[in-house]
Every structure is written in structure tokens, then in C-alpha cells.
Design a protein around this motif. Structure first.
Motif, PDB file in Angstrom:
ATOM      1  N   VAL A   1       0.448  -0.938   0.412  1.00  0.00           N
ATOM      2  CA  VAL A   1      -0.006  -0.085  -0.091  1.00  0.00           C
ATOM      3  C   VAL A   1       0.887   1.631  -0.324  1.00  0.00           C
ATOM      4  O   VAL A   1       2.233   0.623   0.541  1.00  0.00           O
ATOM      5  CB  VAL A   1      -0.293  -0.061   1.005  1.00  0.00           C
ATOM      6  CG1 VAL A   1      -1.918  -1.577   1.173  1.00  0.00           C
ATOM      7  CG2 VAL A   1      -0.351   0.104   2.449  1.00  0.00           C
ATOM      8  N   ASP A   2       0.264   1.672  -0.704  1.00  0.00           N
ATOM      9  CA  ASP A   2       1.232   3.530  -0.553  1.00  0.00           C
ATOM     10  C   ASP A   2       1.271   4.390   1.135  1.00  0.00           C
ATOM     11  O   ASP A   2       1.570   5.410   1.051  1.00  0.00           O
ATOM     12  CB  ASP A   2       0.736   4.740  -1.489  1.00  0.00           C
ATOM     13  CG  ASP A   2       0.610   3.909  -3.074  1.00  0.00           C
ATOM     14  OD1 ASP A   2       1.632   2.848  -3.543  1.00  0.00           O
ATOM     15  OD2 ASP A   2      -0.564   3.908  -3.423  1.00  0.00           O
ATOM     16  N   ALA A   3      -0.232   3.973   1.637  1.00  0.00           N
ATOM     17  CA  ALA A   3      -0.037   5.385   2.861  1.00  0.00           C
ATOM     18  C   ALA A   3      -0.790   4.394   4.838  1.00  0.00           C
ATOM     19  O   ALA A   3      -1.168   3.454   3.544  1.00  0.00           O
ATOM     20  CB  ALA A   3      -0.496   6.521   2.336  1.00  0.00           C
ATOM     21  N   VAL A   4      -0.411   4.584   5.716  1.00  0.00           N
ATOM     22  CA  VAL A   4      -1.045   3.984   6.350  1.00  0.00           C
ATOM     23  C   VAL A   4      -1.276   4.771   7.509  1.00  0.00           C
ATOM     24  O   VAL A   4      -0.124   5.707   7.967  1.00  0.00           O
ATOM     25  CB  VAL A   4      -0.211   3.141   6.459  1.00  0.00           C
ATOM     26  CG1 VAL A   4      -0.810   2.141   8.819  1.00  0.00           C
ATOM     27  CG2 VAL A   4       0.294   1.603   5.902  1.00  0.00           C
ATOM     28  N   LEU A   5      -3.037   5.553   7.748  1.00  0.00           N
ATOM     29  CA  LEU A   5      -3.242   6.662   8.652  1.00  0.00           C
ATOM     30  C   LEU A   5      -4.194   5.426   9.765  1.00  0.00           C
ATOM     31  O   LEU A   5      -3.973   3.865   9.205  1.00  0.00           O
ATOM     32  CB  LEU A   5      -3.869   7.356   7.834  1.00  0.00           C
ATOM     33  CG  LEU A   5      -3.283   7.763   7.060  1.00  0.00           C
ATOM     34  CD1 LEU A   5      -4.683   8.472   6.221  1.00  0.00           C
ATOM     35  CD2 LEU A   5      -2.117   8.606   7.310  1.00  0.00           C
ATOM     36  N   PRO A   6      -4.402   6.096  11.188  1.00  0.00           N
ATOM     37  CA  PRO A   6      -4.590   5.726  11.876  1.00  0.00           C
ATOM     38  C   PRO A   6      -6.599   5.675  11.690  1.00  0.00           C
ATOM     39  O   PRO A   6      -6.817   6.563  10.616  1.00  0.00           O
ATOM     40  CB  PRO A   6      -4.698   6.111  13.082  1.00  0.00           C
ATOM     41  CG  PRO A   6      -4.442   7.408  12.691  1.00  0.00           C
ATOM     42  CD  PRO A   6      -3.461   7.611  11.423  1.00  0.00           C
ATOM     43  N   SER A   7      -7.352   5.007  11.922  1.00  0.00           N
ATOM     44  CA  SER A   7      -8.934   4.598  11.319  1.00  0.00           C
ATOM     45  C   SER A   7      -9.512   6.718  11.861  1.00  0.00           C
ATOM     46  O   SER A   7     -10.938   6.182  10.726  1.00  0.00           O
ATOM     47  CB  SER A   7      -9.392   3.676  12.220  1.00  0.00           C
ATOM     48  OG  SER A   7      -9.260   3.493  13.165  1.00  0.00           O
ATOM     49  N   THR A   8      -8.763   7.111  12.941  1.00  0.00           N
ATOM     50  CA  THR A   8      -9.684   7.834  13.319  1.00  0.00           C
ATOM     51  C   THR A   8      -9.139   9.077  12.172  1.00  0.00           C
ATOM     52  O   THR A   8     -10.293   9.494  11.981  1.00  0.00           O
ATOM     53  CB  THR A   8      -8.979   8.604  14.641  1.00  0.00           C
ATOM     54  OG1 THR A   8      -7.640   8.566  14.367  1.00  0.00           O
ATOM     55  CG2 THR A   8      -9.472   7.734  15.404  1.00  0.00           C
ATOM     56  N   GLU A   9      -8.719   9.027  10.946  1.00  0.00           N
ATOM     57  CA  GLU A   9      -9.116   9.387   9.959  1.00  0.00           C
ATOM     58  C   GLU A   9      -9.414   9.210   9.106  1.00  0.00           C
ATOM     59  O   GLU A   9      -9.773  10.296   7.424  1.00  0.00           O
ATOM     60  CB  GLU A   9      -7.138  10.000   9.870  1.00  0.00           C
ATOM     61  CG  GLU A   9      -6.149  10.317  10.329  1.00  0.00           C
ATOM     62  CD  GLU A   9      -6.440  11.493  10.198  1.00  0.00           C
ATOM     63  OE1 GLU A   9      -6.826  12.789   9.455  1.00  0.00           O
ATOM     64  OE2 GLU A   9      -6.107  11.969  11.391  1.00  0.00           O
ATOM     65  N   LEU A  10     -10.700   8.476   8.950  1.00  0.00           N
ATOM     66  CA  LEU A  10     -11.294   7.280   7.598  1.00  0.00           C
ATOM     67  C   LEU A  10     -12.364   8.746   7.313  1.00  0.00           C
ATOM     68  O   LEU A  10     -11.861   8.972   5.760  1.00  0.00           O
ATOM     69  CB  LEU A  10     -11.574   6.225   8.143  1.00  0.00           C
ATOM     70  CG  LEU A  10     -12.489   5.825   6.804  1.00  0.00           C
ATOM     71  CD1 LEU A  10     -11.763   5.240   5.785  1.00  0.00           C
ATOM     72  CD2 LEU A  10     -13.052   4.075   7.292  1.00  0.00           C
ATOM     73  N   ASN A  11     -13.163   8.877   8.318  1.00  0.00           N
ATOM     74  CA  ASN A  11     -14.160  10.172   7.733  1.00  0.00           C
ATOM     75  C   ASN A  11     -13.006  11.232   7.170  1.00  0.00           C
ATOM     76  O   ASN A  11     -14.431  11.491   6.203  1.00  0.00           O
ATOM     77  CB  ASN A  11     -14.714  10.122   8.701  1.00  0.00           C
ATOM     78  CG  ASN A  11     -16.114   9.349   8.993  1.00  0.00           C
ATOM     79  OD1 ASN A  11     -16.635   8.679   7.955  1.00  0.00           O
ATOM     80  ND2 ASN A  11     -16.071   8.410   9.911  1.00  0.00           N
TER      81      ASN A  11
END
Length: 464
Positions: free
Chosen positions: A117-127
Motif C-alpha cells: 500500500v502507499d500510505a497507512v493512517l489510523p482509522s480515526t482519519e477515515l471519515n
């Protein structure tokens, strides 16, 4: 057919090819919607507890999510931007209370290193990410119906499509790439060792569940902690039950043991069936049926190649079964008339095989369970086979009274069955032999190396 010369360990040193899968899925979507733009959105499965316990429900990743990410971790989300081909994985943030019990979760740095994958973020950043991407002109979010959490919003997107993404993934999964084939081969290698372990110990076993334990334990000892499906360990007449589930009957006084069992490796399945004499020696009747089924498998495998009609291969299996049962006297009459009457479905009621991959019964086969023709009704693949697909070849002959007795009462079929000869075969129960075949341009490659030669089977069991 050729042997599988695949350097499994070398191939699996790389990453699961999630980006390549995403591109193939987008190509499929654009074949249906040429001007498609926006994002693909997928959710992984959530961790859950049993409703009456604090024990977790066994985790099984959603296969669509696995196909586009390679991530076998709970509570994750995924976005793929069609315009930029940029993929983002969202993983759970650290919960201090959870760390006390379960340890540190996967970090963003670890996830980025491990997954394609190109990037990984916490799920709090999903919306917030969805809101930003949805603001683009005429953006569409492609998702799968009933697989979107209530807390997730697509308000900013002009269009929402809950149909084509699931279809696209199901269809593109049919053709496997090198990495997926290596995963299936790895699962087969592990299962082959486990099948042999059962052969080596069946003669001294007392109950079916002992043999299930040997298979599962041998798989786990090789690192495969999950089975692709619940094992079928059917002794004697129980082998005529296609999806036998009890696995708890004593072996004493029984002829054959049918073992349908396969380990899973990184969510990819193997599916292997072997049938063998519990005593180490086939009876005259069981050896005769085994030889017919082995011939059915050998000749149908020889017919495999890119573009072959699976319906025709399935019919070939029935023709060989009819010839074999005619030679034994179980069937009588004209072979063509027997086939036209579909009398052979009394002895081979299921389809010859199915696609194999992330699921044991993998997607893309387009079965037609309402087909009025009983010989094709339960066939799980109704297509010409493409190169790169993996399919099981699992012919069988079964002596199931529940199925056969009605045929004996029907004049259409009874005239083709010699009941006196048939009576000698009830104790055989059933024989099935199943391998996993990779379809190639000119033939196939057998990914299964579990022992099936009857003389070798007898030798291993008798010497144990």
C-alpha cells in the motif's frame, strides 16, 4: 499435465501484490463504466466477542478486503483513489487498555513495510479522508452493499455504487498471479505432509477424530494454524455422505477411509481428498471402484488446458464412470442411453470440481443450481477455463442408499442398474480423489503431491 516447478519460498519473500489486484479490479469496473472516477472503499472484518462469552469469534478476514490489501488484521479499512492509483490502509489506533491484554498492535511503520500500500493512517482519519476525496467533481464511491459501517459516511460523494465492486473482485479473482499460485502450492505442500501422516497412522487408529487430530496437528506443526474448511473424515459407508461432518465414528470393521482435508496458508486454500483402506489392503470391490475413480481423474486432468469447456470435462468423467460400472456389472445396457437418462448421477451426484483460491469454493464460477439437467445442476463452474485459474478435479463414485434407492424404483433408471451386483458394493461407501490444478495455455500443472497410487498407499499403511 506437468509437475509444479514453483520456487514457493522465493516467491513468498515478496509482498502480496495488492496494487496489481487493485489495477485489475479498476480495469474491470471501467469495462462496465468507462468514465469511472472516485474511490474504491472496503472494510475488513471487525473483531467480535461471542454473544454469551468474553471469548472472541474466530477471525476470518473478508476475502474482498484481503484481495485488495493482503491484510489479515481485524478492524482495518481501505481506500483506493482511481485517479492517482494511490492506496491507503487505515488501521486501529493504539488503545492503552487493549495493549495491557493483547500487546502492541501493528504500527503504521510496520504496516507500510509489510503490505503493498502507499500510505497507512489510523482509522480515526477515515471519515476526514473520505470527505476530502468525495469533494472532487462527480466523484463516485464504489463499495460493497451491507459491508459499510454505520459510522462511515459517504455524504460528500456525488455518486454511490454498491454493485460493481463486489462483482469486479469476484471475477478478477479467477485468474491467479504468481504470488497467489505460490500460496496455494504452499498450502498443498503442507497438506500433502498431513495426508501422509494420516496414512502412516490409520491402521492403529480407533476413531475418525484421531485422524482429524493427526491432520490438523501436522498442519499446525508446519505453521498452518487454520484449515481451509472443516475436515471430512468419513469411514465405511459414511464416505457416501458428500459433506460428512461427524468425524466421531469408530473405525473397526470398516473398509475405506475418505479424508477430504486441506490446510490454509495466508488465507489461500488447498482442497485435497484421498481415499484408502483402513487395514492397509483394498478389498476386491473397493480396489475396483478406486481404479475407476483414479482413471476418471487421470483422464479428466489430461483434458485440461486454456479454453476447455468445464461442462465437457465433467461429461468425460461421467462417461468413464459409466464404462467402469458397466465393466463391473453394476450398470447394464447401452452406455449412450445410460448417459442420456442421467442414471450415472446416482453414483456421481456432484460436480467435478470448483475454482480454488481465497475461498475453497472460489468465486467466478457462475453455477446454475436451477439447471433442469441433473448432470450439470451441481457443477460449480460453468465456463471455459482461463489460463491462470486454479480448479479442483475431484471425481467420485458413491454408494449412498438415500440417493440410489429412488433410482432403483424408477423404471427410467432401474433398467440400467443390476441390483444383485450393486449389493456387493454398499460397504465401499464412497471413493473420491481430489487434486488442485493450475490451468495453463497448453495443459495444467498439478499443485497437489499427496500420495494416490493405490499400491503405494497400501505399502505405507501396511508398513506402519
Amino acid at each position: 499435465m506437468s509437475k509444479a516447478n514453483i520456487d514457493v519460498e522465493k516467491i513468498l519473500q515478496g509482498k502480496y501484490p495488492a496494487k496489481a489486484h487493485a489495477k485489475r479490479v479498476v480495469e474491470y469496473i471501467r469495462s462496465k463504466i468507462p468514465d469511472a472516477t472516485g474511490v474504491l472503499y472496503l472494510e475488513g472484518r471487525s473483531d467480535k466477542l461471542l454473544e454469551d462469552s468474553d471469548e472472541p469469534v474466530p477471525f476470518r478476514q473478508r476475502r474482498a478486503f484481503m484481495y485488495l490489501t493482503g491484510v489479515d488484521v481485524a478492524d482495518c479499512f481501505f481506500i483506493y483513489d482511481l485517479a492517482t492509483e494511490h492506496s491507503t490502509l487505515f488501521i486501529p489506533p493504539i488503545d492503552p487498555d487493549s495493549v495491557i491484554w493483547s500487546g502492541l498492535p501493528l504500527s503504521p511503520e510496520e504496516a507500510l513495510s509489510k503490505y503493498d500500500v502507499d500510505a497507512v493512517l489510523p482509522s480515526t482519519e477515515l471519515n476526514p479522508t473520505l470527505a476530502r476525496l468525495g469533494a472532487a467533481p462527480n466523484a463516485t464511491v464504489f463499495a460493497i452493499a451491507d459491508r459499510v459501517s454505520d459510522a462511515v459516511t459517504f455524504l460528500e460523494f456525488t455518486n454511490k455504487d454498491f454493485t460493481v465492486l463486489g462483482e469486479a473482485i469476484d471475477e478478477t479473482r479467477v485468474i491467479k498471479d504468481e504470488y497467489e499460485i505460490a500460496l496455494i502450492k504452499k498450502a498443498n505442500e503442507i497438506s500433502g505432509v498431513a495426508h501422509k501422516a494420516v496414512l502412516e497412522r490409520v491402521k492403529k487408529a480407533k476413531n475418525e477424530y484421531e485422524l482429524e487430530g493427526i491432520f490438523v496437528g501436522t498442519s499446525i506443526a508446519q505453521g498452518a494454524k487454520k484449515q481451509a474448511y472443516p475436515s471430512i473424515v468419513a469411514s465405511g459407508r459414511a464416505a457416501a455422505t458428500l459433506h460428512y461432518v461427524h468425524n466421531n465414528k469408530d473405525l473397526a470393521g470398516k473398509d475405506l477411509l475418505l479424508l477430504d482435508a486441506g490446510a490454509e496458508w495466508s488465507c489461500y486454500a488447498s482442497d485435497i481428498t484421498r481415499t484408502f483402506p483402513i487395514s492397509g489392503k483394498f478389498t476386491e470391490e473397493s480396489r475396483a471402484i478406486y481404479e475407476i475413480v483414479l482413471q476418471m481423474q487421470t483422464e479428466t486432468i489430461a483434458a485440461l488446458k486454456e479454453g476447455v469447456s468445464w461442462d465437457e470435462v465433467h461429461l468425460l468423467a461421467h462417461r468413464i464412470a459409466i464404462d467402469g460400472l458397466l465393466s463391473l456389472g453394476v450398470l447394464k445396457g447401452d452406455r449412450k442411453e445410460i448417459l442420456e437418462a442421467r442414471t450415472s448421477t446416482a453414483f456421481l451426484p456432484h460436480g467435478l470440481g470448483h475454482y480454488l483460491g481465497l475461498d475453497t469454493h472460489d468465486t467466478g464460477g457462475h453455477p446454475n443450481y436451477s439447471d433442469p439437467d441433473p448432470i450439470f445442476r451441481y457443477l460449480r463452474v460453468r465456463a471455459n477455463l482461463p489460463a491462470g485459474s486454479v480448479i479442483t478435479v475431484e471425481p467420485g463414485i458413491y454408494f449412498c442408499e438415500f440417493i440410489i434407492r429412488p433410482y432403483l424404483k424408477d423404471p427410467k433408471h432401474s433398467k440400467f442398474i443390476d441390483e444383485k451386483v450393486l449389493d456387493k458394493y454398499w460397504d465401499v461407501g464412497g471413493v473420491r480423489i481430489e487434486d488442485n490444478l493450475l490451468i495453463t495455455k497448453d495443459g495444467s500443472i498439478n499443485l497437489t503431491d499427496a500420495i494416490k497410487d493405490p499400491d503405494e498407499i497400501e505399502k505405507i499403511i501396511s508398513s506402519s
